[in-house]
Design a protein around this motif. Sequence first.
Motif, PDB file in Angstrom:
ATOM      1  N   VAL A 155       0.732  -1.031  -0.220  1.00 57.95           N
ATOM      2  CA  VAL A 155      -0.004  -0.231  -0.171  1.00 57.95           C
ATOM      3  C   VAL A 155       1.016   1.592   0.115  1.00 57.95           C
ATOM      4  O   VAL A 155       1.835   1.221   0.522  1.00 57.95           O
ATOM      5  N   ARG A 156       0.528   2.165  -0.490  1.00 53.42           N
ATOM      6  CA  ARG A 156       0.779   3.172  -0.707  1.00 53.42           C
ATOM      7  C   ARG A 156      -0.055   4.941  -0.817  1.00 53.42           C
ATOM      8  O   ARG A 156      -0.956   4.231  -1.363  1.00 53.42           O
ATOM      9  N   LYS A 157       0.241   5.800  -0.423  1.00 50.78           N
ATOM     10  CA  LYS A 157      -0.410   6.785  -0.548  1.00 50.78           C
ATOM     11  C   LYS A 157      -1.064   6.956  -1.999  1.00 50.78           C
ATOM     12  O   LYS A 157      -0.805   6.791  -2.893  1.00 50.78           O
ATOM     13  N   GLY A 158      -1.978   6.463  -2.084  1.00 49.19           N
ATOM     14  CA  GLY A 158      -3.407   6.849  -3.240  1.00 49.19           C
ATOM     15  C   GLY A 158      -3.557   5.706  -3.829  1.00 49.19           C
ATOM     16  O   GLY A 158      -4.691   5.599  -4.780  1.00 49.19           O
ATOM     17  N   SER A 159      -3.479   4.451  -2.811  1.00 55.01           N
ATOM     18  CA  SER A 159      -3.773   2.695  -3.243  1.00 55.01           C
ATOM     19  C   SER A 159      -4.880   3.274  -3.445  1.00 55.01           C
ATOM     20  O   SER A 159      -5.233   3.531  -2.223  1.00 55.01           O
ATOM     21  N   LEU A 160      -5.780   2.228  -4.312  1.00 49.59           N
ATOM     22  CA  LEU A 160      -7.362   2.197  -3.749  1.00 49.59           C
ATOM     23  C   LEU A 160      -7.371   0.832  -3.193  1.00 49.59           C
ATOM     24  O   LEU A 160      -6.869  -0.092  -3.638  1.00 49.59           O
TER      25      LEU A 160
END
Length: 119
Positions: free
Chosen positions: A66-71
């Motif tokens: 998971v990273r910033k912006g992951s759905l």
Amino acid sequence: MALLNQVNLVGRAGRDPEIRYFETGTVLCTLTLAVDRLRRKGTDEQPDWFDLEIWGKTAEIAGEYVRKGSLLGITGALTFSRWTDKTTQERRERPVIKVDQLELLGSRERRSGDSESFS
């Protein structure tokens, strides 16, 4: 009558996950989730923000993928984190979603339609 505390949300990670490893071997991942509301014509509604807690193997997977912006799609339970403010000595609380199941639905960069589920 059966009581049920279940939350299902789909949104985007608001920041990269923070991972904590405890001496007991337990792993905790915390992150925020931004969930859009249905937009009415002519309105500019802001997303709702939720604090997430993910534990164990699922926490490790979230930390890796998971990273910033992951759905993300999540299923979990609504809990409350409670503490006493050190300055004012007032009791405080904030809602937290304790995640049971995490689905990686993609990210802004990768829109292949693939999803993976972890619990």
